[in-house]
Design an enzyme around this catalytic site. Structure first.
Site, mmCIF file in Angstrom:
data_model
loop_
_atom_site.group_PDB
_atom_site.id
_atom_site.type_symbol
_atom_site.label_atom_id
_atom_site.label_comp_id
_atom_site.label_asym_id
_atom_site.label_seq_id
_atom_site.Cartn_x
_atom_site.Cartn_y
_atom_site.Cartn_z
ATOM 1 N N GLU A 9 36.290 28.145 -24.013
ATOM 2 C CA GLU A 9 36.460 28.385 -22.574
ATOM 3 C C GLU A 9 36.537 27.137 -21.699
ATOM 4 O OE1 GLU A 9 34.136 32.549 -21.875
ATOM 5 O OE2 GLU A 9 33.013 30.899 -22.752
ATOM 6 N N THR A 50 23.994 33.163 -21.669
ATOM 7 C CA THR A 50 22.841 33.094 -20.766
ATOM 8 C C THR A 50 21.872 34.249 -20.999
ATOM 9 O OG1 THR A 50 24.187 34.187 -19.065
ATOM 10 C CG2 THR A 50 24.019 31.791 -18.972
ATOM 11 N N ALA A 97 31.654 33.518 -25.278
ATOM 12 C CA ALA A 97 30.906 32.423 -24.638
ATOM 13 C C ALA A 97 31.107 31.091 -25.351
ATOM 14 C CB ALA A 97 29.412 32.770 -24.551
#
Length: 355
Positions: free
Chosen positions: A315, A38, A107
């Site tokens: 994830e 992000t 991420a």
């Protein structure tokens, strides 16, 4: 549907009516997980590829291999572009002298960023080699092949595989013709922006979808539980390597289950950790696996997917472990309506919820 949810629910309800001590429960965890940093500037990466005159290929990226098989996926990407056997590609350990300014391998973007950077570098090398391949095919077979095919360690005519030259021979001729056999690739994930103050933007390149159903049984006297079954469906685009992805999904589920059911952080009055070593901080072991585990990877084609249509598997499946927590809560409420289970769902937590 694959799990037989309706039938399983009926079996559990019937079991719980007959048993006062051993109670079963069912938990469901749907997942929609956005993929990208992000912090937008982190979504970039580089790759460096060298083709040696013996036909072997060396690849360097900024990605860190830590058991998730990132290097294998990068090698698969390069092998696919150049039409070579997987074994012919060697992925070097990450080093800032070869690939600088690397973003973290985090991420769930490792394969996306580094795989795409390697793809770009490999495509440039393929473009470098194509004119030499056309020239060699003309010399050897007297035919004009404007778009030769790179496949199975050879370069050949699209419709006449007998018109083929070995990749090693092609590379050696390119070297003699002073054609560059090294290439740099840079990739930045497109169209990402996010205003944190306004909470608006396009922070993710794509989403990963899936769901898990877990069936558990608790002993209301000891607080212990067993995981009877788990069913997982995971959408992962066009997988680069299904077996690697299955391992990642299963491992992440078990890790998430441990986080939900046993990994308790205990501190004293001064905030010091009392569970700071393996004897006091419990993690899942082989005996904590579900008695039955069904995993299905769902292929899909998405315009927003990453390298060769693949999607991340790092994830997102971690969240599936929460299905076990909700199943335990469901089992508790079969014994005591309104029971509130605290996180993580250790045996002590289960006993306290029944008190």
């Amino acid at each position: 549907e694959n799990a037989g949810y309706t039938e399983m629910r009926a079996e559990i309800d019937a079991h719980n009516k007959k048993n006062k001590i051993l109670k079963q429960g069912l938990g469901i965890m749907p997942v929609k997980f956005g993929i990208s940093f992000t912090t937008a500037f982190l979504n970039q990466g580089s790759a460096l590829i060298w083709i040696y005159i013996d036909g072997s290929v060396s690849v360097s990226t900024g990605g860190i291999e830590m058991g998730q098989e990132l290097n294998s996926k990068v090698a698969l990407v390069v092998a696919k572009v150049l039409g070579l056997p997987f074994e012919q590609i060697r992925v070097e350990s990450s080093h800032t002298q070869r690939t600088g300014n690397a973003s973290p391998t985090a991420a769930s973007t490792g394969s996306d960023i580094n795989g795409n950077a390697a793809r770009i570098a490999a495509e440039r090398l393929k473009n470098n080699l194509t004119p030499i391949a056309i020239m060699l095919l003309k010399e050897r077979f007297g035919v004009d092949i404007p778009e030769p095919v790179f496949e199975d360690g050879k370069v050949s005519a699209p419709d006449k595989s007998e018109y083929a030259i070995n990749f090693k021979e092609l590379v050696q001729r390119a070297h003699m013709e002073r054609v560059a056999l090294g290439s740099y690739g840079y990739y930045a994930t497109p169209d990402l922006y996010f205003d944190r103050d306004m909470g608006k933007g396009h922070p993710f390149h794509y989403f990963v979808y899936g769901a898990a159903i877990a069936r558990v049984e608790i002993n209301t006297l000891s607080g212990e539980h067993r995981l009877i079954s788990t069913h997982i469906v995971h959408e992962n685009g066009q997988s680069l390597h299904p077996e690697i992805d299955k391992g990642q999904v299963m491992g992440a589920f078990i890790q998430g289950m441990g986080w939900c059911t046993m990994e308790e952080l205990v501190v004293d009055a001064k905030g010091r950790y009392l569970s700071g070593n393996p004897s006091t901080y419990k993690i899942p072991g082989i005996r904590d696996l579900p008695e039955y585990l069904d995993l299905q990877l769902i292929p899909a084609r998405s315009r927003e997917a990453s390298v060769f249509g693949s999607k991340a598997v790092g994830e997102p499946p971690f969240i599936y472990g929460m299905a076990v927590f909700f199943a335990l809560q469901d089992a508790l409420r079969a014994s005591r309506s309104g029971a509130k289970l605290h996180f993580p769902a250790t045996p002590e937590s289960i006993i306290m919820a029944l008190a």
